[in-house]
Every structure is written in structure tokens, then in C-alpha cells.
Design an enzyme around this catalytic site. Structure first.
Site, PDB file in Angstrom:
ATOM      1  N   TRP A 100       0.859  -1.265   0.028  1.00 39.92           N
ATOM      2  CA  TRP A 100      -0.133   0.046  -0.061  1.00 39.92           C
ATOM      3  C   TRP A 100       0.826   1.283  -0.128  1.00 39.92           C
ATOM      4  O   TRP A 100       0.467   2.233  -0.676  1.00 39.92           O
ATOM      5  CB  TRP A 100      -1.004  -0.100   1.226  1.00 39.92           C
ATOM      6  CG  TRP A 100      -2.028  -1.244   0.983  1.00 39.92           C
ATOM      7  CD1 TRP A 100      -2.224  -1.979   2.016  1.00 39.92           C
ATOM      8  CD2 TRP A 100      -2.833  -1.693  -0.057  1.00 39.92           C
ATOM      9  NE1 TRP A 100      -3.043  -2.975   1.524  1.00 39.92           N
ATOM     10  CE2 TRP A 100      -3.634  -2.671   0.525  1.00 39.92           C
ATOM     11  CE3 TRP A 100      -3.157  -0.880  -1.024  1.00 39.92           C
ATOM     12  CZ2 TRP A 100      -4.333  -3.200  -0.315  1.00 39.92           C
ATOM     13  CZ3 TRP A 100      -4.156  -1.347  -1.958  1.00 39.92           C
ATOM     14  CH2 TRP A 100      -4.874  -2.495  -1.651  1.00 39.92           C
ATOM     15  N   ASP A 167      -2.089   6.650   6.235  1.00 37.80           N
ATOM     16  CA  ASP A 167      -3.083   5.896   5.980  1.00 37.80           C
ATOM     17  C   ASP A 167      -3.141   4.811   7.119  1.00 37.80           C
ATOM     18  O   ASP A 167      -2.397   3.999   7.208  1.00 37.80           O
ATOM     19  CB  ASP A 167      -2.399   4.979   4.679  1.00 37.80           C
ATOM     20  CG  ASP A 167      -3.321   3.812   4.142  1.00 37.80           C
ATOM     21  OD1 ASP A 167      -4.549   3.560   4.605  1.00 37.80           O
ATOM     22  OD2 ASP A 167      -3.009   3.281   3.138  1.00 37.80           O
ATOM     23  N   LYS A 191     -12.380  -2.188   6.473  1.00 36.40           N
ATOM     24  CA  LYS A 191     -11.493  -2.952   7.458  1.00 36.40           C
ATOM     25  C   LYS A 191     -11.943  -2.616   8.988  1.00 36.40           C
ATOM     26  O   LYS A 191     -11.977  -3.671   9.657  1.00 36.40           O
ATOM     27  CB  LYS A 191      -9.835  -2.598   7.270  1.00 36.40           C
ATOM     28  CG  LYS A 191      -9.624  -2.265   5.971  1.00 36.40           C
ATOM     29  CD  LYS A 191      -8.636  -3.769   5.296  1.00 36.40           C
ATOM     30  CE  LYS A 191      -8.552  -3.566   3.705  1.00 36.40           C
ATOM     31  NZ  LYS A 191      -7.822  -2.682   3.225  1.00 36.40           N
TER      32      LYS A 191
END
Ligand SMILES: *Cc1c(COP(=O)(O)O)cnc(C)c1O
Length: 354
Positions: A100, A167, A191
Site C-alpha cells: 500500500w 493511511d 477494514k
């Protein structure tokens, strides 16, 4: 029977949230209308949006501190470029801790110079780089707090002069932090907060408006702030379910209460991984994540045996990501300690068979 859902995302949500969401899909607040057939400009929905934003700021301890909460679309993946679009004038620092982070770096390079302040690529991202230096003249430093795929998590954040962007897609609302050390936090809902379809962005307003480029309206945080996250039709279902999950978390006692449970779950699973000779952990012990535990069988030939055992026990979603292999147990907020107990029992059974 309800499965023990260890899926990495989209993933487990609280049962009571699913129940309330399904009721609202049929009839919102006894209005005779479904949540997904009313106008997003109706009072019923404006109340939902306002409450979701307020709960997010309240749970993070950021009310009245100059932050705005937004529920946007495009996933965390769109934030990779929106962050750079809105904040990157000359150069930015990025810590590369996995897939990511790499994707966020790729997008940022479209807008300016990217300085990789540290990377754990040399060991397939099984640790968090430490002791790296951050140049003073960067526009911001970007971190990924929890590396969903590799199972590592930043435990201590650097204190720097430049704005800090993070993030937090896979560990937001899971542990107590001083969230005011961050200037911009983003997290895809799916999530730890709700269904896929919305992304929470929490941004300190004073970091905005400093780049010289023109920003298209849909990609401009200031536009979304000025329209109260309703510049265009918001993803009403995803925002509603996120609101319900945040309410659930608040009723439970907030982040400090869920952190205690999350610590218990992680301790239970990691002590099994450490003590059971049939398994070995992937991530370095000091950096391993309380949300996603990555591990392998010591003897790969036992894969079919183990896979059959956990599937029979009603466990879902234990396969590791293709870039790591092995197994990954995701223990997000709504996963119960009991579900982790079921997994640990299956792992002990493997020890007897091995
Ligand atoms: C899942 C994930 C993403 C991608 O989220 P999308 O909403 O699918 O774009 C980004 N960052 C992290 C840390 C993730 O876990």
C-alpha cells in the site's frame, strides 16, 4: 451458522450493526421509506452524515481541534493521489512499508519529488524501518500505520516538523494514539469501520490551500469540507453502516475499551504462534500487527490437513495474501476473542498431528 470471519477486508462487522442496517434498508426510522431510497438532502440522511462525522472526531479525540471529517468515495486508493494533489508542492517523504505504501508512492510521483525516507523491501516488508532521517524541507511525511498484507504495524510515530499524513485503513479506531500528531488521516471503511464504498478522511484544515496547482472539485478537500461531505451524492449505505459501527464502538467504551480486547486477541494468537512448533510467524516480533497476524506452517506438507481443520471449525478467510503466502488472521475490532480461541484450538490440534 455464522462463521468466524478472519477475512482481511471487507471483513467482519458487529452482528447488531448488520441487523440494524438490514432494518434500515427495509424502513428507516419508521418513515415508510428505505435508507437507500431517500434523498441524501433529506433531514433523515443529513442527520446520519452529521452524526457519523461527529462520532469519528469524538472517538479520535479531535473535536474542536481544527479537524474536519469527510466521508468520500474512491477508496483509500483515491486518497493516494488526493493527498499529493492537495499537499505536494515540491517534495514529500514516504516510508515504504509494503504494497500500500508503494502504491501511494507511485501516485505521489505524478505530482512532485518523492523521498523514500526508509524501506523494508529488502526483507519482503517483514519489519518497520527505524531510525530513519526525515528531511526538514518536505511538504509532508506519509506513513502507513498498519501493513495489512505483511502484518506489521508502526508502534511509535516520528515527531517531525512537517505535516504527518497517515493511511490508517486497517487499524483506525483499534488502538489509542495521540491522533492530534497527524495532520491528515485516511482510511477505507471496509477494514475497521463499515462496508466498502466510503473512505474516512480526517484533515486539519490549516494544512490545506498551500499548493499552487488548480485542483478539480471532486479531488479538492476544501470543496468537500465546504459542502459538508455532500458535494455530490454520498454513498448513503456505507456512511450509515459506518455510523452504526462507530455508535457500537462508542457504546462499548470507545477506542481504549476496544484496544484492551484487541490486545487480548493478539496476545492469545501470537503466543500460540510463538510456542507451537507447527507454526512460525512472518513479521518481526517487535513490529507485528495487532490487526493482521501473518504466519506459516513449519512443514508445508501439512497444508491440506491444516486447511481442512480450520474450515471444519467454521473459520473463514485465513489464506495469506499472494505476495506473502502462508496464513493471515485478521482480527479487526468486530472479531470476538472467542473466534480467536477457536483458531488457537485448531492450531493446537495441528501440533498434536504434526
Ligand atoms: C485495503 C487497504 C488499502 C486500499 O483500500 P481501497 O479502499 O481498496 O482503495 C489501502 N491501504 C491500506 C493500508 C489497506 O489496508
Amino acid at each position: 451458522m455464522k462463521k468466524h470471519n478472519f477475512s482481511a477486508g471487507p471483513c467482519v462487522l458487529p452482528q447488531e450493526v448488520l441487523l440494524k442496517a438490514s432494518e434500515a434498508v427495509m424502513d428507516l426510522n419508521e418513515s415508510g421509506l428505505s435508507l437507500i431510497e431517500i434523498s441524501h438532502r433529506s433531514k433523515d440522511f443529513i442527520d446520519v452524515m452529521e452524526k457519523a462525522k461527529a462520532l469519528a472526531l469524538e472517538l479520535l479525540g479531535l473535536e474542536g481541534k481544527g479537524y474536519q471529517a469527510l466521508f468520500l468515495q474512491g477508496g483509500a486508493s483515491l486518497e493516494f493521489l488526493m493527498v499529493a494533489y492537495n499537499l505536494l508542492e515540491n517534495k514529500a517523504g514516504y516510508l515504504n512499508t509494503g504494497t500500500w505504501s508503494e502504491k501511494s508512492i507511485k501516485e505521489a510521483k505524478l505530482f512532485g519529488e518523492v523521498i523514500e525516507v526508509g524501506s523494508s523491501k529488502d526483507e519482503n516488508f517483514n519489519y518497520i524501518p527505524k531510525g530513519f532521517t526525515v528531511p526538514e524541507d518536505i511538504d509532508y511525511l506519509h506513513l502507513t500505520s498498519n501493513n495489512t498484507i505483511f502484518g506489521t504495524q508502526i508502534k511509535k510515530f516520528p515527531s517531525i516538523k512537517a505535516p504527518l499524513v497517515c493511511d490508517m485503513s486497517s487499524d483506525i479506531f483499534s488502538r489509542q494514539l495521540d491522533f492530534s500528531q497527524f495532520d491528515l488521516i485516511y482510511a477505507g471503511a471496509q477494514k475497521n469501520m463499515g462496508p466498502a464504498g466510503t473512505t474516512l478522511v480526517v484533515v486539519k484544515e490549516d494544512v490545506l490551500g498551500k499548493v499552487s496547482r488548480k485542483i478539480p472539485s471532486m479531488l479538492d478537500y476544501k470543496v468537500h469540507i465546504s459542502k459538508d461531505s455532500m458535494f455530490n451524492t454520498p454513498p448513503v449505505f456505507a456512511v450509515y453502516v459506518s455510523m452504526l459501527t462507530l455508535e457500537w464502538l462508542k457504546d462499548l467504551g470507545g477506542i481504549s475499551a476496544i484496544e484492551e480486547i484487541n490486545n487480548k486477541k493478539a496476545q492469545l494468537l501470537y503466543s500460540e504462534i510463538d510456542l507451537n512448533p507447527a507454526f512460525k510467524g512472518f513479521a518481526k516480533v517487535e513490529d507485528r500487527s495487532n490487526m493482521n497476524a501473518t504466519f506459516n506452517l513449519t512443514d508445508d506438507k501439512l497444508k491440506d490437513t491444516f486447511d481442512a481443520l480450520w474450515k471444519d471449525a467454521g473459520i473463514n478467510g485465513l489464506n495469506g495474501h499472494r505476495s506473502v503466502g502462508g496464513y493471515r488472521a485478521s482480527m479487526y475490532n468486530a472479531l470476538s476473542l472467542e473466534s480467536v480461541g477457536v483458531l488457537v484450538d485448531v492450531m493446537s490440534e495441528m501440533e498434536r498431528k504434526g
